[in-house]
Design a protein around this motif. Structure first.
Motif, PDB file in Angstrom:
ATOM      1  N   GLY A  50       0.667  -1.035  -0.068  1.00  0.00           N
ATOM      2  CA  GLY A  50      -0.041   0.169  -0.013  1.00  0.00           C
ATOM      3  C   GLY A  50       0.830   1.253   0.051  1.00  0.00           C
ATOM      4  O   GLY A  50       2.162   1.190  -0.271  1.00  0.00           O
ATOM      5  N   GLN A  51       0.076   2.356   0.219  1.00  0.00           N
ATOM      6  CA  GLN A  51       1.048   3.663   0.218  1.00  0.00           C
ATOM      7  C   GLN A  51       1.855   3.825   1.279  1.00  0.00           C
ATOM      8  O   GLN A  51       1.773   3.120   2.473  1.00  0.00           O
ATOM      9  CB  GLN A  51      -0.019   4.594   0.040  1.00  0.00           C
ATOM     10  CG  GLN A  51      -1.089   4.700  -0.917  1.00  0.00           C
ATOM     11  CD  GLN A  51      -2.135   5.700  -1.138  1.00  0.00           C
ATOM     12  OE1 GLN A  51      -2.150   6.430  -0.086  1.00  0.00           O
ATOM     13  NE2 GLN A  51      -3.097   5.633  -2.123  1.00  0.00           N
ATOM     14  N   ARG A  52       2.505   4.929   1.592  1.00  0.00           N
ATOM     15  CA  ARG A  52       3.556   5.238   2.380  1.00  0.00           C
ATOM     16  C   ARG A  52       2.846   5.826   3.552  1.00  0.00           C
ATOM     17  O   ARG A  52       1.801   6.546   3.298  1.00  0.00           O
ATOM     18  CB  ARG A  52       4.631   5.989   1.857  1.00  0.00           C
ATOM     19  CG  ARG A  52       5.788   6.260   2.933  1.00  0.00           C
ATOM     20  CD  ARG A  52       6.849   7.477   2.202  1.00  0.00           C
ATOM     21  NE  ARG A  52       7.117   6.698   1.006  1.00  0.00           N
ATOM     22  CZ  ARG A  52       8.189   5.891   0.678  1.00  0.00           C
ATOM     23  NH1 ARG A  52       8.681   5.165   1.525  1.00  0.00           N
ATOM     24  NH2 ARG A  52       8.463   5.488  -0.628  1.00  0.00           N
ATOM     25  N   GLY A  53       3.102   5.467   4.925  1.00  0.00           N
ATOM     26  CA  GLY A  53       2.602   6.231   5.927  1.00  0.00           C
ATOM     27  C   GLY A  53       1.228   5.918   6.295  1.00  0.00           C
ATOM     28  O   GLY A  53       0.635   6.525   7.251  1.00  0.00           O
ATOM     29  N   GLY A 403       3.601  11.093  -6.851  1.00  0.00           N
ATOM     30  CA  GLY A 403       4.299   9.800  -6.855  1.00  0.00           C
ATOM     31  C   GLY A 403       4.232   9.238  -5.207  1.00  0.00           C
ATOM     32  O   GLY A 403       4.399   8.092  -4.989  1.00  0.00           O
ATOM     33  N   ASP A 404       3.917  10.295  -4.409  1.00  0.00           N
ATOM     34  CA  ASP A 404       3.999   9.889  -2.987  1.00  0.00           C
ATOM     35  C   ASP A 404       2.781  10.387  -2.168  1.00  0.00           C
ATOM     36  O   ASP A 404       2.702  11.673  -2.315  1.00  0.00           O
ATOM     37  CB  ASP A 404       5.175  10.216  -2.185  1.00  0.00           C
ATOM     38  CG  ASP A 404       5.153   9.531  -0.760  1.00  0.00           C
ATOM     39  OD1 ASP A 404       4.137   9.218  -0.269  1.00  0.00           O
ATOM     40  OD2 ASP A 404       6.211   9.886  -0.287  1.00  0.00           O
ATOM     41  N   SER A 405       1.670   9.689  -2.131  1.00  0.00           N
ATOM     42  CA  SER A 405       0.476  10.048  -1.305  1.00  0.00           C
ATOM     43  C   SER A 405       0.691  10.847  -0.175  1.00  0.00           C
ATOM     44  O   SER A 405       0.058  11.628   0.380  1.00  0.00           O
ATOM     45  CB  SER A 405      -0.691   9.042  -1.372  1.00  0.00           C
ATOM     46  OG  SER A 405      -0.337   8.097  -0.209  1.00  0.00           O
ATOM     47  N   LEU A 406       1.867  10.498   0.714  1.00  0.00           N
ATOM     48  CA  LEU A 406       2.132  10.906   2.054  1.00  0.00           C
ATOM     49  C   LEU A 406       2.437  12.498   1.903  1.00  0.00           C
ATOM     50  O   LEU A 406       2.094  13.334   2.388  1.00  0.00           O
ATOM     51  CB  LEU A 406       3.204  10.081   2.579  1.00  0.00           C
ATOM     52  CG  LEU A 406       3.606  10.369   4.096  1.00  0.00           C
ATOM     53  CD1 LEU A 406       2.306  10.236   4.939  1.00  0.00           C
ATOM     54  CD2 LEU A 406       4.666   9.638   4.646  1.00  0.00           C
ATOM     55  N   PHE A 407       3.409  12.596   0.775  1.00  0.00           N
ATOM     56  CA  PHE A 407       3.684  13.919   0.558  1.00  0.00           C
ATOM     57  C   PHE A 407       2.519  14.709  -0.001  1.00  0.00           C
ATOM     58  O   PHE A 407       2.639  15.953   0.181  1.00  0.00           O
ATOM     59  CB  PHE A 407       4.821  13.734  -0.686  1.00  0.00           C
ATOM     60  CG  PHE A 407       5.355  15.336  -1.286  1.00  0.00           C
ATOM     61  CD1 PHE A 407       6.030  16.044  -0.159  1.00  0.00           C
ATOM     62  CD2 PHE A 407       4.936  15.839  -2.188  1.00  0.00           C
ATOM     63  CE1 PHE A 407       6.337  17.354  -0.457  1.00  0.00           C
ATOM     64  CE2 PHE A 407       5.243  17.229  -2.631  1.00  0.00           C
ATOM     65  CZ  PHE A 407       5.963  18.100  -1.880  1.00  0.00           C
ATOM     66  N   LYS A 408       1.650  14.006  -0.866  1.00  0.00           N
ATOM     67  CA  LYS A 408       0.559  15.044  -1.396  1.00  0.00           C
ATOM     68  C   LYS A 408      -0.172  15.552  -0.150  1.00  0.00           C
ATOM     69  O   LYS A 408      -0.525  16.638  -0.123  1.00  0.00           O
ATOM     70  CB  LYS A 408      -0.343  13.963  -2.000  1.00  0.00           C
ATOM     71  CG  LYS A 408      -1.633  14.664  -2.606  1.00  0.00           C
ATOM     72  CD  LYS A 408      -2.568  13.780  -3.379  1.00  0.00           C
ATOM     73  CE  LYS A 408      -3.560  14.460  -4.165  1.00  0.00           C
ATOM     74  NZ  LYS A 408      -4.369  13.650  -4.886  1.00  0.00           N
ATOM     75  N   ALA A 409      -0.525  14.852   0.986  1.00  0.00           N
ATOM     76  CA  ALA A 409      -1.019  15.150   2.386  1.00  0.00           C
ATOM     77  C   ALA A 409      -0.512  16.272   2.713  1.00  0.00           C
ATOM     78  O   ALA A 409      -1.213  17.484   3.369  1.00  0.00           O
ATOM     79  CB  ALA A 409      -1.346  14.280   3.149  1.00  0.00           C
ATOM     80  N   TYR A 410       0.859  16.322   2.830  1.00  0.00           N
ATOM     81  CA  TYR A 410       1.988  17.275   3.461  1.00  0.00           C
ATOM     82  C   TYR A 410       1.881  18.648   2.605  1.00  0.00           C
ATOM     83  O   TYR A 410       1.658  19.600   3.293  1.00  0.00           O
ATOM     84  CB  TYR A 410       3.347  16.589   3.689  1.00  0.00           C
ATOM     85  CG  TYR A 410       4.009  17.452   4.509  1.00  0.00           C
ATOM     86  CD1 TYR A 410       4.421  17.535   5.811  1.00  0.00           C
ATOM     87  CD2 TYR A 410       4.866  18.545   3.697  1.00  0.00           C
ATOM     88  CE1 TYR A 410       5.082  18.304   6.308  1.00  0.00           C
ATOM     89  CE2 TYR A 410       5.744  19.224   4.219  1.00  0.00           C
ATOM     90  CZ  TYR A 410       5.769  19.087   5.780  1.00  0.00           C
ATOM     91  OH  TYR A 410       6.697  20.292   6.540  1.00  0.00           O
ATOM     92  N   ALA A 411       1.952  18.587   1.327  1.00  0.00           N
ATOM     93  CA  ALA A 411       1.827  19.743   0.741  1.00  0.00           C
ATOM     94  C   ALA A 411       0.381  20.277   0.526  1.00  0.00           C
ATOM     95  O   ALA A 411       0.694  21.655   0.798  1.00  0.00           O
ATOM     96  CB  ALA A 411       2.264  19.209  -0.767  1.00  0.00           C
ATOM     97  N   ALA A 412      -0.528  19.741   0.708  1.00  0.00           N
ATOM     98  CA  ALA A 412      -1.654  20.157   0.903  1.00  0.00           C
ATOM     99  C   ALA A 412      -2.047  21.281   2.240  1.00  0.00           C
ATOM    100  O   ALA A 412      -2.599  22.181   2.295  1.00  0.00           O
ATOM    101  CB  ALA A 412      -2.991  19.487   0.525  1.00  0.00           C
TER     102      ALA A 412
END
Length: 429
Positions: A50-53, A403-412
């Motif tokens: 699954g995804q990271r984090g 590429g990384d859903s964990l980073f997407k959440a952080y960036a938002a």
């Protein structure tokens, strides 16, 4: 057996490590059910992907307990298994030095936290030089003497094939009386192994010998995690478990269980919980990270209730102090010195869809920034380039995803780095 660590405000939330205590483990009813079913399926091999984090490592730690019939874990199942579990579980987390399956097997056989305490001979790693440079090699040291007496080593320089040595060691352990269900070898962060060739052969060979693997890693599919998946499709048919993001109720449960562990001396206001859950986007990592800093922030203010404002201040502090170093470094790489690129990054990150259709958002971004839509396309190209961290991936014409859903959440969720006043200077240059 070590004494359990007392729960304090500093460790009630654990963003830096996986959850090992079932009392602090939230949700995952379906995943626990699937794990129990896989452990009961003869010959099945497990893959958790699954995804990271999103809590794969925590689930792997709970799997350790489930495999030994831990009553507290069994109590979390909606239906008890048809039989008791009696596995010998071994947990191993890969690091960057584990770049091949051979290296993985050597580490498993030689480390005390791995299989070394049960391997019926001693394995010593040695370097083998050849045309390809340094290679992995081992030698076997035979052990003699009774268990009740001192065991002596008989040094025998035996060059051994790593795969066959590992297979033989596992078979011997499984045949012993240590555990009636045999071995359960949990390999966490399996995706860090650059060359995973050979793992499928092990799964096929050792499955019938009461040796079960549980491979855990970041991937969107089994194909991405195991390149040889087709050759072991039968073994994986009942053990492939896609770990999905947690739903809001499960994320909220993380906070509830942490407060229970602190005897409810502190609490989170409902609006604070809702905000933390919303920015986490299914990733328990962010609930642990933001809630920990928010709780400590409230205590520093001599308050027993974490408000939404305190939680928002905690996220700003996380960015300022680099408490999420990987995500923060990538964020700064992506935006560079550009206000425009930061706005575009955050607008893309705010989209709920996995695949983002650029035509739908280009016009809005251009209007907000007062620039031509074609310029937006250029900046999006930046975010997909290695110079700016390759945070976006072009999936097809006019479609991108992170590429990384964990980073997407952080960036938002992260507060803006650049100021709007930077826009005029940037456009002029």
């Amino acid at each position: 057996m070590s004494e359990p660590v007392a729960v304090t405000p500093f460790n009630a939330f654990t963003p830096a490590k996986e959850v090992r205590d079932i009392d602090r483990f939230a949700g995952r009813k379906t995943a626990l059910k699937d794990l129990a079913a896989a452990l009961q399926a003869e010959g099945a091999q497990l893959v958790l992907y699954g995804q990271r984090g999103i809590g794969k490592s925590s689930l792997a730690r709970i799997l350790e307990k489930l495999a030994t019939n831990d009553e507290d874990v069994l109590a979390r199942l909606e239906e008890r298994p048809y039989r008791e579990f009696d596995y010998l579980p071994v947990y191993f987390a890969c690091d960057d030095s584990v770049n091949s399956i051979e290296r993985l097997l050597v580490r498993l056989m030689t480390e005390e936290s791995g299989l070394a305490p049960w391997v019926p001979f001693k394995v010593v790693e040695r370097k083998v030089t050849g045309e390809g440079g340094g290679k992995v090699g081992i030698k076997i040291i035979e052990l003699s003497g009774k268990v009740s007496e001192s065991i002596t080593e008989r040094m025998t320089e035996v060059d051994a094939d790593i795969f066959s040595t590992f297979s033989n060691a596992c078979k011997e352990i499984a045949k012993s009386d240590i555990a009636k269900d045999g071995l359960l070898i949990i390999i966490d962060e399996f995706d860090r192994i650059k060359d995973s060739s050979g793992i499928a052969s092990l799964l096929k060979t050792l499955g019938p010998e009461k040796v079960t693997f549980a491979l855990v890693g970041v991937a969107s599919s089994i194909e991405k995690l195991i390149s040889e998946h087709e050759s072991v499709a039968r073994q994986l048919s009942e053990g492939a478990i896609h770990i999905k993001p947690l739903d809001p109720a499960e994320l909220e449960e993380i906070i509830t269980r942490a407060m229970d562990a602190l005897d409810n001396k502190y609490s989170f206001a409902p609006e604070a919980i809702n905000w933390i859950v919303s920015i986490s986007r299914g990733h328990p990592f962010y609930v642990h990270l933001v809630a920990k800093h928010a709780l400590l922030g409230a205590i520093a203010k001599r308050q027993n209730v974490v408000s939404e404002q305190i939680a928002r201040e905690a996220l700003a502090e996380i960015a300022l102090k680099g408490s999420a170093p990987i995500q923060e470094a990538l964020y700064k790489t992506a935006i560079g010195n550009s206000y425009v690129r930061e706005v575009i990054l955050k607008r893309f990150a705010s989209q709920d869809a996995d695949e983002i259709y650029t035509t739908d958002i280009y016009a809005g971004i251009a209007a907000e920034l007062g620039i031509d839509p074609s310029a937006v396309s250029v900046y999006v190209g930046h975010l997909a380039s290695s110079k700016y961290g390759s945070v976006l991936i072009k999936t097809r014409d006019r479609y991108y995803r992170f590429g990384d859903s964990l980073f997407k959440a952080y960036a938002a969720a992260r507060p803006h780095e650049r100021k709007k006043g930077d826009l005029e200077e940037e456009v002029l240059t």
